[in-house]
Design an enzyme around this catalytic site. Structure first.
Site, PDB file in Angstrom:
ATOM      1  N   ASP A  81       0.923  -1.185  -0.081  1.00  0.00           N
ATOM      2  CA  ASP A  81       0.260   0.043  -0.334  1.00  0.00           C
ATOM      3  C   ASP A  81       0.723   0.964   0.053  1.00  0.00           C
ATOM      4  OD1 ASP A  81      -2.557   1.903   0.497  1.00  0.00           O
ATOM      5  OD2 ASP A  81      -1.686   1.700   2.594  1.00  0.00           O
ATOM      6  N   GLU A 116      -1.581  -1.032   6.123  1.00  0.00           N
ATOM      7  CA  GLU A 116      -2.104  -0.640   7.199  1.00  0.00           C
ATOM      8  C   GLU A 116      -3.295   0.073   8.295  1.00  0.00           C
ATOM      9  OE1 GLU A 116      -1.685   2.961   8.651  1.00  0.00           O
ATOM     10  OE2 GLU A 116      -2.155   3.019   6.512  1.00  0.00           O
ATOM     11  N   ASP A 138      -7.505  -1.694   3.881  1.00  0.00           N
ATOM     12  CA  ASP A 138      -6.544  -2.799   3.385  1.00  0.00           C
ATOM     13  C   ASP A 138      -6.909  -3.944   3.967  1.00  0.00           C
ATOM     14  OD1 ASP A 138      -4.826  -0.926   2.221  1.00  0.00           O
ATOM     15  OD2 ASP A 138      -3.702  -0.096   4.045  1.00  0.00           O
TER      16      ASP A 138
END
Length: 709
Positions: free
Chosen positions: A338, A568, A572
C-alpha cells in the site's frame, strides 16, 4: 511425572548417576578382579534408582495414556538390558538419554523467547493522577493513587518516574524522559520522549519524569499484545510439525513391532542366539539396539528451527502468528505495498486549499468573498475539519491539524455516513453562515472519483475532472475533494516516502528476487511520483478496497506462487486477509488490519519485510536439513546395531548425538539470515580474516614490547 521437569529440578542427581555408572564401568581396569563385581553391584544399586525411577514412571504414564514414544522405547530397552544381566549398559543408556535431554531442554529454552521475561516488564500497578475541575491533572501539586494496571481506563493520566515501566500505551502530556523499547522492538538506541509523543506499553523510563495520558487499556496495549501473540505463535504449529507429531507416535509403534520381530525371528532366519554369547550378540540385544537407534527423537526436534525463528523475529520487533507463517512467507514470490502510511510517512502535510468548481468568481484576482462566508477557503477548511474530527485517516489528520489555532466558523455535524476507501457524506449546520441563516449543508469529502460519482449528470462530472486537471498547483500532490452544496474545493496535501524505503525495495528486487508492486487508492500521478522515488516499476492506482482484493486474488492466481500484502489501514484489511501473508505496521495499523494480518512489524518502518522473507527461507532450509540429518543418524545407528556391530551404550550415544546435532542446527535460526550460501561463505571468510589480522597485530605488539632496548 514429567521427565523434563524432573531433569531440570534434579540435574545433579542425573550427573551423579552418570558418574557412578562410568565409575562402575571403569572398575575392571582400576581394581583387582575379585573386588570388581561387588563394587560394580554396589555402585549400580546406588546409581540405577536415580535415573530408573523417573524413566519407569514416565513410561508407565505414557503407556497408560495409550502413547508409545521415545520415553517408552528407552525404558523398555534399559530394563530389558537389566533383566538380561547387562545392568551396567541399561543404566548407562538411561543416564546418557537423560543427559542428552537436559541438553535438548537447554537448546530449546535458548530458541524460545522468554515470555516470562516479557511478563516481568508488566508493572503491577500504575500511579493514576487525581484530576481538577477541568478533568486535567494539577501539574504544580500532584496527587495520585495506586491502582492495578488492569483497571487503568483510557483517558486517565499516569505519573511515570525514573526506573519505572510505562504500564499501557500512552501519550506524553507533560514532562520528558529518556526511554528504551529494546525488549519490545529491538531498537537499541534510547529514545527521547517529550510532550505529544506516543509511547508503547512496556517502555522503560531510564531518566526523567513525565505525566502520560492513557490511549489504550492494558489488554490492547503493545506489551500485552506481544506476549499474547508470542504465546499463540508457540502453540500454532506448522504443518510439518503437526505431521511429525502424528507420524512419530505411529512410527514408535512400528519400531516396537520390528524390534519384537527381530528378537523372535532372528534366531530362525539368521541363526542368531536369543541371548548374547561371547561369540555373537543375541537377537534380543540387537532388537534393543534397533529400538534405541530407530526411535524418532531426532525427527521430533527437527521443527525446533520454527520456534527458534519465531523467537529471533520477536527479538527484532517482528511478531509472527505461528510457525506456519514462515512456510507461507518462503513460498511467496510477489510483494504488494500500500502507499499511504506504508511506503510513505503517512503524516501528510497540508499544502493548499483551492476552490475549483461552482464558486462565484468576483474578479480576475479570483476573489471569492462574495460566494462563501467569510470566504471559500476558510469555510471549506471549517467544513472539512468538522467532518474529519476524531479520524485516524492520514488525510483527515492533516486537515484537522492544519485547522488548529485558526479562526474558523462554527460547523456542527448533524449526521454522518462513511464509505471505506472512498470518502464520507455528512449533513452539517453552519451557525455562522450569514447567507444561509443556519441552513443545513449537505457535504461530501473524499477522492476525486468519489465526489464525481455523486454528481447528478455526466456533464457535471466531466467538468469537475477538467477543473482538477487544470489546478494551478499541478497534479503531483495528494488530493482530496470537498463538495458543499454542489461547490467543489480541492485540498492539496504532500506525502513523502519513508526514509530507507528505497533500500528495502532494492533489497527485495535484487537479493530476494521477488516481484514488487504498489496497490493504492490514490490517483495516477501521485502514485507514480512515490513509486519512482522508491524504485517500484509496477503500480495499480485509484483502487477501492474491493479492487485491491481482486488484484491480490488475480495476481496470486496468475503467478502461481504466494503474495505478500503490506499495509496498515482499514481499507487494506480485505487484501491483507486474502493475501498468502498479510504484514502490517502495528504502530499505525487499524484494529481490523491487525486482526487479519499474519505478521506485525512493531518498528515504524518496513525494514522487517525483507528480514522476514530471508528468515523464512533460512528456516525452511534448516528444517529440511534437520529432517535429512535425523534420518541419516537413524539409519547409521540402526543398521550396525541390528548387524551386531555396536554395543547398546554406543548406539545410544550415536542416537542422542544425532538429536543434539539437530538441536544445534536449529539454533542457527537465531543468527541473522542471508540471501545465499555465497554470502554466508563471504561473511565467514571475512570474520576469519579479521581474526587473523587481530592475531597478527597482537603478535607484532608483543614482539615490539619484548624487544631489547
Amino acid at each position: 511425572m514429567d521427565l523434563a521437569n524432573f531433569l531440570r529440578e534434579h540435574l545433579h542427581l542425573c550427573c551423579c548417576a552418570t558418574a557412578l555408572f562410568i565409575a562402575a564401568a571403569a572398575f575392571p581396569y582400576l581394581v583387582p578382579k575379585p573386588a570388581v563385581k561387588p563394587l560394580q553391584n554396589s555402585f549400580l544399586v546406588l546409581a540405577f534408582p536415580l535415573v530408573g525411577v523417573s524413566a519407569a514412571l514416565d513410561a508407565i504414564t505414557d503407556i497408560a495414556g495409550g502413547k508409545v514414544n521415545i520415553h517408552v522405547l528407552m525404558a523398555l530397552a534399559a530394563f530389558a538390558s537389566v533383566f538380561m544381566g547387562n545392568a551396567l549398559e541399561g543404566g548407562l543408556l538411561l543416564a546418557m538419554f537423560n543427559l542428552a535431554h537436559i541438553a535438548e531442554e537447554f537448546f530449546t529454552s535458548r530458541s524460545m523467547i522468554d515470555v516470562k521475561e516479557l511478563k516481568e516488564n508488566y508493572p503491577d500497578s500504575a500511579l493514576v493522577l487525581n484530576l481538577d475541575d477541568d478533568n486535567l491533572p494539577n501539574v504544580s501539586d500532584l496527587s495520585y493513587r495506586s491502582i492495578p494496571v488492569h483497571d487503568v481506563e483510557v483517558g486517565s493520566y499516569i505519573l511515570v518516574t525514573t526506573g519505572e515501566a510505562v504500564p499501557v500505551d500512552c501519550e506524553v502530556f507533560h514532562g520528558s524522559a529518556t526511554i528504551t523499547i529494546e525488549h519490545l522492538t529491538g531498537e537499541i538506541k534510547p529514545l527521547e520522549a517529550k510532550a505529544g509523543d506516543r509511547i508503547p506499553g512496556g517502555a522503560r523510563n531510564l531518566d526523567g519524569r513525565m505525566i502520560v495520558k492513557v490511549l489504550k487499556t492494558w489488554k490492547e496495549s503493545t506489551l500485552s499484545r506481544i506476549v499474547q501473540l508470542t504465546e499463540e505463535a508457540q502453540l500454532n504449529k506448522p504443518k510439518l510439525q503437526r505431521w511429525l507429531d502424528e507420524f512419530g507416535e505411529q512410527y514408535s509403534k512400528v519400531v516396537v513391532v520390528l524390534s519384537v520381530a527381530i528378537a523372535v525371528l532372528g534366531p530362525f532366519l539368521f541363526k542368531w542366539p536369543f541371548i548374547s554369547t561371547a561369540v555373537c550378540r543375541g537377537s534380543i540385544y540387537r532388537a534393543l539396539g534397533l529400538m534405541v537407534a530407530a526411535s524418532p527423537c531426532a525427527l521430533a526436534v527437527a521443527p525446533l528451527a520454527y520456534a527458534t525463528a519465531v523467537s529471533s523475529c520477536a527479538r527484532k520487533g517482528i511478531l509472527l502468528k505461528g510457525g506456519q507463517v514462515l512456510d507461507a512467507l518462503a513460498s511467496c514470490h510477489t510483494v504488494a505495498f500500500d502507499k499511504t502510511g506504508t511506503l510513505t510517512t503517512g503524516g501528510l502535510m497540508f499544502k493548499a486549499i483551492e476552490p475549483i468548481y461552482g464558486h462565484i468568481i468576483g474578479n480576475k484576482k479570483t476573489n471569492f468573498t462574495s460566494c462563501c462566508v467569510p470566504n471559500c477557503e476558510v469555510e471549506a477548511l471549517a467544513v472539512a475539519a468538522a467532518m474529519e474530527k476524531g479520524t485516524t485517516h492520514p488525510i483527515g489528520r492533516a486537515v484537522v491539524d492544519h485547522s488548529i489555532g485558526k479562526d474558523l466558523p462554527s460547523v456542527s455535524v448533524e449526521s454522518f455516513e462513511y464509505f471505506p476507501g472512498k470518502g464520507l457524506i455528512a449533513t452539517l449546520n453552519s451557525a455562522e453562515s450569514g447567507t444561509r441563516g443556519g441552513k443545513m449543508l449537505k457535504a461530501s469529502l473524499g477522492s476525486i472519483e468519489f465526489i464525481t460519482s455523486l454528481c447528478k449528470s455526466e456533464v457535471e462530472s466531466r467538468k469537475i475532472r477538467a477543473a482538477v486537471n487544470a489546478s494551478s498547483y499541478g497534479t503531483d500532490f495528494v488530493h482530496a475533494a470537498l463538495s458543499v452544496d454542489e461547490k467543489v474545493t480541492l485540498i492539496h496535501l504532500e506525502d513523502r516516502p519513508r526514509p530507507g524505503v528505497l533500500d528495502v525495495i532494492s533489497e527485495l528486487k535484487d537479493k530476494a528476487k521477488v516481484r514488487v508492486m504498489m496497490l493504492t487508492g490514490d490517483h495516477k500521478l501521485s502514485a507514480w511520483r512515490v513509486a519512482n522515488a522508491v524504485g517500484i516499476n509496477e503500480v495499480y492506482f485509484s483502487l477501492k478496497p474491493e479492487d485491491k482484493l481482486n488484484h491480490v486474488k488475480r495476481i496470486s492466481g496468475d503467478m502461481g506462487g504466494g503474495l505478500i500484502m503490506v499495509g496498515e489501514g482499514i481499507n487494506d484489511a480485505p487484501a491483507l486477509a486474502a493475501a498468502t501473508v498479510g504484514i502490517v505496521l502495528a504502530h499505525r495499523a487499524s484494529a481490523t488490519a491487525i486482526a487479519v494480518a499474519d505478521v506485525l512489524l512493531l518498528q515504524d518502518n518496513i525494514s522487517g519485510v525483507p528480514f522476514s522473507i530471508a528468515k523464512a527461507r533460512q528456516t525452511t532450509s534448516l528444517v529440511k536439513q534437520n529432517v535429512a540429518l535425523a534420518l541419516t543418524c537413524i539409519i547409521l545407528a540402526s543398521l550396525p546395531s541390528v548387524l551386531g556391530f555396536l554395543p547398546l551404550w554406543l548406539t545410544v550415544l550415536l542416537h542422542e548425538g544425532g538429536t543434539l546435532l539437530v538441536c544445534l542446527n536449529s539454533i542457527r535460526a537465531l543468527n541473522d539470515p542471508s540471501w545465499s550460501w555465497g554470502q554466508d561463505l563471504r561473511n565467514l571468510i571475512g570474520k576469519l580474516k579479521s581474526k587473523l589480522a587481530l592475531l597478527r597485530h597482537n603478535a607484532t605488539s608483543s614482539t615490539i614490547q619484548t624487544a631489547p632496548l
